[in-house]
Design an enzyme around this catalytic site. Structure first.
Site, PDB file in Angstrom:
ATOM      1  N   GLU A 260     -20.224 -15.052 -41.555  1.00  9.62           N
ATOM      2  CA  GLU A 260     -20.692 -16.274 -42.220  1.00  9.62           C
ATOM      3  C   GLU A 260     -21.390 -15.935 -43.541  1.00  9.62           C
ATOM      4  O   GLU A 260     -22.243 -15.062 -43.588  1.00  9.62           O
ATOM      5  CB  GLU A 260     -21.671 -17.013 -41.304  1.00  9.62           C
ATOM      6  CG  GLU A 260     -22.250 -18.286 -41.899  1.00  9.62           C
ATOM      7  CD  GLU A 260     -23.328 -18.900 -41.021  1.00  9.62           C
ATOM      8  OE1 GLU A 260     -23.682 -20.066 -41.259  1.00  9.62           O
ATOM      9  OE2 GLU A 260     -23.815 -18.210 -40.102  1.00  9.62           O
ATOM     10  N   LYS A 316     -17.796 -26.350 -41.877  1.00  5.30           N
ATOM     11  CA  LYS A 316     -18.684 -26.559 -40.732  1.00  5.30           C
ATOM     12  C   LYS A 316     -19.029 -28.031 -40.586  1.00  5.30           C
ATOM     13  O   LYS A 316     -19.473 -28.680 -41.547  1.00  5.30           O
ATOM     14  CB  LYS A 316     -19.953 -25.721 -40.903  1.00  5.30           C
ATOM     15  CG  LYS A 316     -20.876 -25.731 -39.681  1.00  5.30           C
ATOM     16  CD  LYS A 316     -22.050 -24.790 -39.907  1.00  5.30           C
ATOM     17  CE  LYS A 316     -22.962 -24.703 -38.685  1.00  5.30           C
ATOM     18  NZ  LYS A 316     -24.096 -23.788 -38.896  1.00  5.30           N
ATOM     19  N   CYS A 368     -21.272 -20.280 -36.542  1.00  2.06           N
ATOM     20  CA  CYS A 368     -22.636 -20.049 -36.068  1.00  2.06           C
ATOM     21  C   CYS A 368     -23.021 -21.005 -34.944  1.00  2.06           C
ATOM     22  O   CYS A 368     -22.542 -20.904 -33.826  1.00  2.06           O
ATOM     23  CB  CYS A 368     -23.604 -20.123 -37.254  1.00  2.06           C
ATOM     24  SG  CYS A 368     -25.284 -19.549 -36.882  1.00  2.06           S
TER      25      CYS A 368
END
Length: 489
Positions: A260, A316, A368
């Site tokens: 990430e 995301k 994440c």
């Protein structure tokens, strides 16, 4: 037999202890058998409490659970949020106390609505409904769910059928039935045996291999978060990831993965680096990397993009409150400014996004925090042969947070019958098979790379097909027999 009674003080102490025991079921301790014990300590004597007393009991449980299991948030606030110790302690305390309200509300509603009839059944259903509430209310925080710890227990084969919430339900039922068994209600042994022995008859494989295994290299740059976004940090990030990639450039890897936000810059600025790296890779090698994006309207996205033998991008969707966006911005912006805290400014990506295509297969993504949401990952798995999660667990420091995070990724693999690739900035970088087993793992806090093979899979588990709603519905049905019907005056 009369209900078990103990003093309110002892009850609260037992509840705090039960919260601590629940933390011990999770990584790195993995004492999964303590899960039913923790539930039993809360269930013991619950029918003799008023709704207010039950709420206090639930809040104490939450303090024990989140105070021991999620206090790693202090590291994020103090070490990397550049917040002084007093304010960091205050914010951590508020965080823990706020999360503890979820079990408090659950037990308050339970005692308000349910009576002693079939309490062992209704209490287990209420427990799962409480976890469901914590999953979505105020954007949700499904961390330290009771069922997560059962990824290594004999109950694990239930996961592909009903996911983490079915594991929570069975664990809670084991706890309540265990208390009934201690009360010499011997009939309780039969359902306990059925719940724990049934996995022996369940299928061990719900999905099947599709094509050949893929060779992967996961790169772990171990950048210092404190300097990452400085000019020196940018140069060091470019150097580390280009050098790590170069060392694997002559080998026949199908996938090379950067974590990430591997390069602390926006995609437009990183393009020259990507093009230089890509030119040194074999044409059949795909490079996937986490990167921040900024569009023409000035909106920011936390993304994964594919280069080389890869197409597509993923943005995301489920952002971290306060970390990536500010909830209730109109109310809290002045408070954030007063304490001189960093102002998050990310934008969520579209809810429905196609998987990436790389190395001839489809790859579902979870960046994440998203990996902890079972239903969001299942939605990606329905259209993907592999699952990829990139993360920057540097925010957790040397706490137990990264190990808990890995455990949840393992359960997502088991639930969906998919191999999971987990690439992180400083650990835990790992590959996980479709049974939730770690097949390879890199050491934490080192500049290193992890190589191995992952197998694309085809077919869907029952959980991947339906998600969690059947278990949530079942939990609600289990509560119904215990509801008290008020007599008309």
């Amino acid at each position: 037999m009369p209900a078990f009674r103990h003093s309110p003080t002892l009850g609260c102490l037992l509840a705090v202890a039960a919260g601590g025991l629940t933390t011990l079921t999770a990584s790195p301790f993995e004492l999964w058998w303590l899960g039913p014990v923790a539930v039993g300590l809360i269930y013991l004597g619950i029918v003799s409490l008023t709704p207010g007393q039950a709420a206090l009991r639930g809040w104490c449980y939450g303090l024990g659970l989140f105070g021991s299991g999620a206090s790693w948030v202090y590291v994020s606030i103090h070490d990397y949020g550049y917040t002084g110790v007093p304010l960091a302690l205050l914010l951590t305390t508020l965080f823990v106390a706020g999360l503890a309200l979820f079990p408090a509300v659950t037990l308050w509603l339970y005692r308000r609505l349910a009576g002693p009839r079939l309490a062992w059944l209704s209490f287990a259903g209420a427990w799962v409904l409480g976890e469901w509430l914590r999953t979505w209310l105020f954007t949700g925080f499904p961390w330290l769910l009771l069922g997560t710890s059962q990824v290594d227990s004999p109950l694990a084969p239930w996961a592909p059928i009903g996911g983490v919430y079915l594991l929570s339900l069975i664990t809670a039922l084991t706890g309540t039935l265990g208390v009934e068994l201690l009360r010499r209600r011997w009939w309780a042994a039969l359902p306990i045996a059925a719940l724990w022995l049934a996995p022996l008859a369940l299928p061990t494989q719900w999905t099947s291999p599709s094509g050949q295994p893929l060779r992967v290299a996961l790169l772990q740059g171990n950048l210092d978060q404190a300097i990452k976004w400085t000019a020196d940090g940018q140069r060091e990030a470019v150097h580390r990831y280009t050098e790590l990639t170069r060392t694997h450039g002559d080998e026949a890897y199908d996938l090379i993965i950067w974590p990430e936000a591997a390069l602390p810059m926006f995609e437009r600025e990183a393009r020259p680096v990507f093009e230089r790296v890509q030119s040194q890779l074999p044409p059949d090698t795909a490079l996937l990397t986490g990167i921040l994006q900024r569009d023409g309207e000035g909106l920011y996205y936390n993304s994964v993009v594919g280069l080389g033998n890869a197409q597509g991008e993923y943005r995301k969707t489920h952002l971290v409150p306060f970390g990536e966006y500010l909830p209730l911005e109109s109310l809290l912006a002045d408070t954030i400014a007063f304490f001189n805290l960093p102002m998050p400014a990310m934008t969520p990506g579209p809810e429905s996004q196609p998987p990436l295509r790389a190395a001839g297969t489809t790859i579902g993504n979870a960046i994440c925090y998203e990996i902890i949401y079972a239903d969001r990952v299942a939605a990606q798995a329905r259209h993907s042969a592999l699952l990829l999660t990139v993360s920057n667990d540097t925010w957790f420091g040397r706490s137990i947070g990264p190990l808990q995070h890995l455990q949840m990724a393992r359960l997502r693999a088991l639930e969906n019958g998919r191999h999971v690739i987990r690439a992180t900035s400083n650990g835990v970088t790992a590959t996980i098979d479709d049974r939730g087993r770690v097949t390879a793992r890199a050491p934490q806090f080192e500049v290193t790379s992890l190589t191995g093979e992952v197998q694309p899979m085809t077919g869907l588990t029952p959980f991947t097909r339906t998600g969690s709603w059947p278990v949530w519905l079942l939990a609600a049905v289990l509560v119904l027999p215990g509801l008290r019907l008020r007599r008309k005056q």
